[in-house]
Design a protein around this motif. Sequence first.
Motif, short mmCIF file in Angstrom:
data_model
loop_
_atom_site.label_atom_id
_atom_site.label_comp_id
_atom_site.label_asym_id
_atom_site.label_seq_id
_atom_site.Cartn_x
_atom_site.Cartn_y
_atom_site.Cartn_z
N VAL A 12 5.11 15.10 -10.31
CA VAL A 12 6.01 15.06 -11.52
C VAL A 12 4.43 15.56 -13.09
N GLU A 13 3.25 15.43 -12.30
CA GLU A 13 2.31 16.31 -13.27
C GLU A 13 2.34 17.32 -13.01
N ALA A 14 1.87 18.01 -11.30
CA ALA A 14 1.37 19.20 -11.09
C ALA A 14 2.96 20.47 -11.59
N ASN A 15 3.89 19.85 -11.50
CA ASN A 15 5.29 20.54 -11.65
C ASN A 15 5.44 20.70 -13.77
N MET A 16 4.80 19.32 -14.02
CA MET A 16 4.86 19.32 -15.99
C MET A 16 4.02 20.66 -16.12
N SER A 17 2.97 20.57 -15.56
CA SER A 17 1.77 21.65 -15.75
C SER A 17 2.33 23.26 -15.45
N ILE A 77 0.59 -1.66 -0.02
CA ILE A 77 -0.02 0.36 0.04
C ILE A 77 1.26 1.15 0.04
N VAL A 78 2.21 0.80 0.90
CA VAL A 78 2.77 2.48 0.84
C VAL A 78 3.73 2.71 -0.53
N ILE A 79 4.02 1.44 -1.03
CA ILE A 79 4.77 1.61 -2.41
C ILE A 79 4.14 2.23 -3.54
N PHE A 80 3.01 1.62 -3.23
CA PHE A 80 1.32 2.45 -4.81
C PHE A 80 1.01 3.91 -4.13
N ALA A 81 0.95 3.77 -2.63
CA ALA A 81 1.08 5.11 -2.58
C ALA A 81 1.69 6.51 -2.89
N TRP A 82 2.93 5.49 -2.58
CA TRP A 82 4.27 7.05 -3.33
C TRP A 82 3.83 6.90 -4.45
N LYS A 83 4.15 5.34 -5.70
CA LYS A 83 4.06 6.20 -6.56
C LYS A 83 2.90 7.24 -7.00
N ILE A 84 1.64 6.91 -6.65
CA ILE A 84 1.02 8.77 -6.99
C ILE A 84 0.93 9.12 -6.62
N ILE A 85 1.53 9.52 -5.80
CA ILE A 85 2.31 10.94 -5.21
C ILE A 85 3.20 11.28 -6.07
N ALA A 86 4.66 10.37 -6.05
CA ALA A 86 4.93 11.02 -7.05
C ALA A 86 4.76 11.64 -8.21
N VAL A 87 3.63 10.42 -8.86
CA VAL A 87 2.76 10.47 -10.57
C VAL A 87 2.47 11.71 -10.39
N SER A 88 1.53 12.39 -9.19
CA SER A 88 0.90 14.05 -9.12
C SER A 88 2.18 14.41 -8.68
#
Length: 204
Positions: free
Chosen positions: A63-68, A50-61
């Motif tokens: 990156v997307e926010a920074n790109m935006s 769960i932690v790995i999955f949540a970390w992945k979601i946060i990391a992707v978010s």
Amino acid sequence: MTANNKQNPNQQSQVDNFFSLVSAKFEWLAKVPTMQMPGKYAIVLVGIIIVIFAWKIIAVSRVEANMSKQLELERVLITQQAREYADQQYIKEEERFGQILSWAVRGELIRNNIDQIDQYLSEIVKMKDTERVVLINDDGKLLVSTDKRLEESNGTELFPKEILNLQKITVKSDVEGKKILVVPVMGLNKKIATVIVSYKQQKL
């Protein structure tokens, strides 16, 4: 033929032994899916997943926010540069137009042909976004106005002295909410009049 037949059982036996050894060494792998873990280990494993999955979601978010944000900054910068370039081109074109207008008005003014100047300015006021055009002599007297309501006005009442005293063609972006083109009309030795073209300020 006999020798070959005797050798084959030996070879077969060696192969069987080899596979038996390999199977014995990796036998535990086959048992992994059926092994039962203690409850706490299972909970820990699920928690890690769960932690790995949540970390992945946060990391992707992130990156997307920074790109935006980066794309938005680039868009704003490009828009600003485009506007600055358009303004520069506009000013250059207005300066060319003002120079030609100055020559035309000077020739007619020297001949005291005010009616011809009135015709010139009446044509100019028909151009897109043009509100009015006035000609003011160097003493501040209003000589020609496309807005007939201003005919009795004095030039100094319409524009401040710093506008009327300009010695070169100038574009002012905000004079009492209007964009104006100031065109000094030069005589042989000094300025003899000023043409001021007022434009409607376009809404951004």
